[in-house]
Design a protein around this motif. Sequence first.
Motif, short mmCIF file in Angstrom:
data_model
loop_
_atom_site.label_atom_id
_atom_site.label_comp_id
_atom_site.label_asym_id
_atom_site.label_seq_id
_atom_site.Cartn_x
_atom_site.Cartn_y
_atom_site.Cartn_z
N UNK A 1 0.80 -1.22 0.00
CA UNK A 1 0.00 0.00 0.00
C UNK A 1 0.83 1.28 0.00
N UNK A 2 2.11 1.15 -0.31
CA UNK A 2 3.00 2.30 -0.18
C UNK A 2 3.94 2.41 -1.38
N UNK A 3 4.07 3.60 -1.97
CA UNK A 3 5.08 3.80 -3.00
C UNK A 3 6.46 3.77 -2.36
N UNK A 4 7.47 3.43 -3.12
CA UNK A 4 8.81 3.28 -2.54
C UNK A 4 9.37 4.59 -2.03
N UNK A 5 8.72 5.72 -2.35
CA UNK A 5 9.16 7.02 -1.83
C UNK A 5 9.11 7.06 -0.31
N UNK A 6 8.29 6.21 0.33
CA UNK A 6 8.19 6.24 1.79
C UNK A 6 9.46 5.78 2.48
N UNK A 7 10.39 5.20 1.71
CA UNK A 7 11.68 4.79 2.25
C UNK A 7 12.64 5.97 2.44
N UNK A 8 12.22 7.20 2.10
CA UNK A 8 13.14 8.35 2.07
C UNK A 8 14.03 8.47 3.31
N UNK A 9 13.50 8.40 4.54
CA UNK A 9 14.40 8.53 5.70
C UNK A 9 15.37 7.37 5.85
N UNK A 10 14.97 6.18 5.40
CA UNK A 10 15.86 5.02 5.48
C UNK A 10 16.95 5.13 4.42
N UNK A 11 16.59 5.62 3.22
CA UNK A 11 17.60 5.86 2.18
C UNK A 11 18.66 6.81 2.72
N UNK A 12 18.24 7.90 3.33
CA UNK A 12 19.17 8.89 3.88
C UNK A 12 20.05 8.25 4.95
N UNK A 13 19.45 7.49 5.84
CA UNK A 13 20.19 6.84 6.93
C UNK A 13 21.26 5.88 6.40
N UNK A 14 20.89 5.07 5.42
CA UNK A 14 21.83 4.10 4.85
C UNK A 14 22.91 4.78 4.02
N UNK A 15 22.50 5.80 3.25
CA UNK A 15 23.46 6.52 2.42
C UNK A 15 24.51 7.21 3.29
N UNK A 16 24.07 7.81 4.38
CA UNK A 16 25.01 8.47 5.29
C UNK A 16 25.97 7.47 5.94
N UNK A 17 25.55 6.21 6.02
CA UNK A 17 26.41 5.16 6.58
C UNK A 17 27.33 4.56 5.53
N UNK A 18 27.25 5.05 4.28
CA UNK A 18 28.17 4.60 3.24
C UNK A 18 27.62 3.60 2.26
N UNK A 19 26.35 3.22 2.40
CA UNK A 19 25.77 2.22 1.51
C UNK A 19 25.23 2.87 0.24
N UNK A 20 25.45 2.22 -0.89
CA UNK A 20 24.67 2.52 -2.10
C UNK A 20 23.28 1.96 -1.85
N UNK A 21 22.24 2.71 -2.22
CA UNK A 21 20.88 2.28 -1.92
C UNK A 21 20.07 2.21 -3.22
N UNK A 22 19.57 1.02 -3.53
CA UNK A 22 18.77 0.78 -4.72
C UNK A 22 17.34 0.51 -4.27
N UNK A 23 16.41 1.29 -4.83
CA UNK A 23 15.03 1.24 -4.34
C UNK A 23 14.08 1.05 -5.52
N UNK A 24 13.73 -0.18 -5.85
CA UNK A 24 12.81 -0.40 -6.97
C UNK A 24 11.35 -0.26 -6.57
N UNK A 25 10.53 0.16 -7.53
CA UNK A 25 9.09 -0.07 -7.47
C UNK A 25 8.87 -1.37 -8.23
N UNK A 26 8.32 -2.37 -7.57
CA UNK A 26 8.06 -3.62 -8.27
C UNK A 26 7.02 -3.40 -9.38
N UNK A 27 7.07 -4.22 -10.40
CA UNK A 27 6.06 -4.18 -11.45
C UNK A 27 4.67 -4.30 -10.81
N UNK A 28 3.77 -3.39 -11.20
CA UNK A 28 2.44 -3.36 -10.61
C UNK A 28 2.28 -2.31 -9.53
#
Length: 335
Positions: free
Chosen positions: A80-107
């Motif tokens: 029930x959520x677009x992958x944009x809701x991961x925004x704070x987690x993307x920031x958290x992981x990116x700041x920790x040095x991780x490359x972050x890949x965030x797909x929207x699954x088909x559908x």
Amino acid sequence: MNRFLPAALAAALLASPLASHAADAPQREPYGIALEGFAYPYPVQLLPVVDDGEQLSMAYMDVAPAQPNGRTVVLLHGRNFPSSYWAPVIKMLSEAGFRVVVPDQIGFGKSSKPQGELHFDTLARNTIALLDHLGIAKAEIVAHSLGGMLGVRIARAYPDRVAHLVLTAPIGLEDYRLYVPPTPTEKIIEAEDKLTADGYRKQLQTNYAIKLPPDQITPFIDARFNIKGSPDYARWLRAFVSSGQMIYREPVAHEVALITEPTLFIMGADDHNAPGRPNAPEALRAKMGQNAELAKALAVKMPDARAEVIPDTGHLVFLEAPEKYKELVLGFLGR
């Protein structure tokens, strides 16, 4: 004189409070069914994929860290959520040095809505195709809700591609077919089409025990209901209902204990989400959705797993308890 009655009646209706309220009700600006018009926090790219002979596009965000640690995290969204809701987690992981890949699954989200049905095996294959396209041999998988079911399928089908698996408030820790009778797709489409925005807000708050202020829930309402103005809405609706049938028809609960990769369950103590519960016999409903207990019981059976339960949180645990979530995820990935 009778010929003047329709005009008089129309004038009376326009002057009535009901008509005035309808005229004053805000109109939703239509989104496209690939969420055109709905902003994402990072640039979105498209990967061509072919599912069951149909040419489709898989949307994804690929966020590079300022100081790379050489590792990649893939985030798998819920239903029930677009992958944009991961925004704070993307920031958290990116700041920790991780490359972050965030797909929207088909559908879902900004990806294509297929004509055919959705299947976890196909979504898993698409996700691996995305990793191949980006040149990523192995990744950390961090998943939420329906994404947890997909994460299980990826870990089982492609174990050599998964370094760690974080299951955040996953659904599918039980086989819903044991409680809920099958429901025809057309009946579900009819019910979903009748759902109002207010009804959907109440549904999210009830099913997910969300501890967020109302304004933080509104984007999820918009992402779903602004697309009703799209001429392709019927195709979106059928894809959405197909995802619900996929949850029901393709359980992963029996596979979870077989996962060998290091696995962390992060559960909200108040999260009792159980898809299909309203359609189950009343005597069985209370047995469904004991998610924290299910996670703890499964973790004991697995070779390298543990379950953490965060008090006073619901289904959106990473938004409701961000600091605790950060501590658990970064600590686990740093093993």
